[in-house]
Design an enzyme around this catalytic site. Structure first.
Site, PDB file in Angstrom:
ATOM      1  N   ASP A   1      44.975  45.749  33.765  1.00 31.95           N
ATOM      2  CA  ASP A   1      45.212  45.353  35.492  1.00 31.95           C
ATOM      3  C   ASP A   1      43.780  46.562  35.479  1.00 31.95           C
ATOM      4  O   ASP A   1      43.456  47.434  35.020  1.00 31.95           O
ATOM      5  CB  ASP A   1      46.065  46.215  36.530  1.00 31.95           C
ATOM      6  CG  ASP A   1      46.038  45.032  37.878  1.00 31.95           C
ATOM      7  OD1 ASP A   1      47.553  44.574  38.093  1.00 31.95           O
ATOM      8  OD2 ASP A   1      45.243  45.263  38.655  1.00 31.95           O
TER       9      ASP A   1
ATOM     10  N   VAL B   1      38.117  42.468  33.708  1.00 30.98           N
ATOM     11  CA  VAL B   1      38.118  40.760  33.715  1.00 30.98           C
ATOM     12  C   VAL B   1      37.343  40.489  33.518  1.00 30.98           C
ATOM     13  O   VAL B   1      36.426  39.042  33.044  1.00 30.98           O
ATOM     14  CB  VAL B   1      39.334  39.777  33.751  1.00 30.98           C
ATOM     15  CG1 VAL B   1      40.451  40.489  33.526  1.00 30.98           C
ATOM     16  CG2 VAL B   1      39.665  39.319  35.076  1.00 30.98           C
TER      17      VAL B   1
ATOM     18  N   ASN C   1      45.785  36.039  33.732  1.00 34.04           N
ATOM     19  CA  ASN C   1      46.247  36.053  34.852  1.00 34.04           C
ATOM     20  C   ASN C   1      45.872  36.736  36.179  1.00 34.04           C
ATOM     21  O   ASN C   1      46.800  36.115  37.427  1.00 34.04           O
ATOM     22  CB  ASN C   1      48.073  36.661  34.911  1.00 34.04           C
ATOM     23  CG  ASN C   1      49.299  36.134  36.946  1.00 34.04           C
ATOM     24  OD1 ASN C   1      49.442  35.715  36.879  1.00 34.04           O
ATOM     25  ND2 ASN C   1      49.684  37.364  36.601  1.00 34.04           N
TER      26      ASN C   1
ATOM     27  N   TYR D   1      38.309  29.258  45.980  1.00 36.66           N
ATOM     28  CA  TYR D   1      39.785  29.960  45.301  1.00 36.66           C
ATOM     29  C   TYR D   1      40.333  28.179  44.340  1.00 36.66           C
ATOM     30  O   TYR D   1      40.269  28.550  43.128  1.00 36.66           O
ATOM     31  CB  TYR D   1      40.856  29.757  46.098  1.00 36.66           C
ATOM     32  CG  TYR D   1      42.267  30.278  45.054  1.00 36.66           C
ATOM     33  CD1 TYR D   1      42.302  31.657  44.655  1.00 36.66           C
ATOM     34  CD2 TYR D   1      42.740  29.400  45.209  1.00 36.66           C
ATOM     35  CE1 TYR D   1      43.170  32.273  43.896  1.00 36.66           C
ATOM     36  CE2 TYR D   1      44.284  29.333  45.108  1.00 36.66           C
ATOM     37  CZ  TYR D   1      44.595  30.578  43.650  1.00 36.66           C
ATOM     38  OH  TYR D   1      45.707  30.613  43.366  1.00 36.66           O
TER      39      TYR D   1
ATOM     40  N   LYS E   1      40.271  27.864  40.199  1.00 37.15           N
ATOM     41  CA  LYS E   1      40.660  27.070  39.756  1.00 37.15           C
ATOM     42  C   LYS E   1      40.725  26.383  38.983  1.00 37.15           C
ATOM     43  O   LYS E   1      41.483  24.939  38.330  1.00 37.15           O
ATOM     44  CB  LYS E   1      42.824  27.168  40.822  1.00 37.15           C
ATOM     45  CG  LYS E   1      42.734  28.334  41.380  1.00 37.15           C
ATOM     46  CD  LYS E   1      43.023  28.863  39.865  1.00 37.15           C
ATOM     47  CE  LYS E   1      43.888  31.051  40.608  1.00 37.15           C
ATOM     48  NZ  LYS E   1      44.059  31.668  39.278  1.00 37.15           N
TER      49      LYS E   1
END
Length: 253
Positions: A36, A60, A86, A153, A157
């Protein structure tokens, strides 16, 4: 235990779905590197045996940090078998109110670049090891449909779904599978922003059975997809949404 002797990396580890995935993988016998963005968020994993779970701080959106987390997992556990990309963020804001720098770029960098970097780093590690592996990306039903206030978003995705297909094709000769899971309405802290703007009950009814999916239910799907029982599933996104994308919001009820 389906995943005994397997090593997994899970990004976005401290979030609701991330924690559930890690607990499920551990219960299935896997060794996990929980990743994280802050040391403080990873405190939720204090008390675990270091031989089974190790935490690692990484952003990330920085490829060098993603490479570092792969190196950390392989150095500590000896190899990599499973990469779970994730980490994700989102916000609810009308498109025409966007500040591109503040409202689009951060979502794209985490949700899209972060998955790309994870695929690339894990794929290179599997190639170096000469072993098969599994890459599992967290997508969303919003990748498949338009929605108000979630432009950045949805776009990010949708990119995850296409990266899943393309990576699966290119990595297939290495024996690597690449899949994605697309949650619907999951009761997580990220979803709670809708409660703050008075839409909590509305979004609950968008699931066929009008109840929120729990993070543990998504973790069950993930654990299956990364196991050998799902060996024939490759290059696709599995919806885990209680039918969210298959019907119009009911007029009655």
């Amino acid at each position: 235990m389906e995943l005994i002797n397997k090593t997994a990396i899970v990004t976005g580890a401290a979030g609701g779905i991330g924690q559930a995935i890690i607990h499920k993988l551990l219960a299935q016998g896997a060794k996990v590197l929980a990743v994280d963005i802050s040391e403080q968020s990873l405190q939720v994993f204090e008390g675990y045996d270091d031989s089974q779970l190790r935490t690692f701080v990484a952003n990330v959106t920085d490829y060098q940090q993603v490479e570092a987390m792969v190196k950390q997992a392989t150095n500590h556990f000896g190899k990599l078998d499973i990469m779970v990309n994730n980490a994700g963020i989102g916000l609810a804001k009308p498109l025409l109110e966007h500040d591109p720098i503040a409202d689009f770029e951060p979502v794209s960098k985490v949700n899209q670049n972060g998955v790309y970097y994870g695929i690339l780093a894990a794929g290179r590690q599997f190639q170096a090891q000469g072993t098969p592996g599994v890459i599992l990306n967290t997508s969303s039903v919003y990748a498949q449909m338009a929605a108000e206030m979630t432009f950045a978003y949805n776009v990010s995705k949708a990119a995850v779904d296409m990266m899943t297909k393309c990576a699966a094709l290119e990595l297939a000769p290495l024996g690597v599978r690449v899949c994605a899971v697309a949650p619907g309405r999951v009761d997580t802290p990220m979803l709670r922003q809708y409660e703050e703007i008075g839409l909590w009950d509305h979004i609950r009814k968008e699931q066929m059975r009008q109840t929120f999916t729990q993070p543990e239910e998504i973790a069950d799907v993930v654990a299956f997809l990364v196991s050998e029982k799902a060996n024939c599933i490759n290059g696709c996104t599995i919806n885990a949404s209680d039918g969210f994308e298959n019907f119009k919001y009911p007029l009655m009820g």
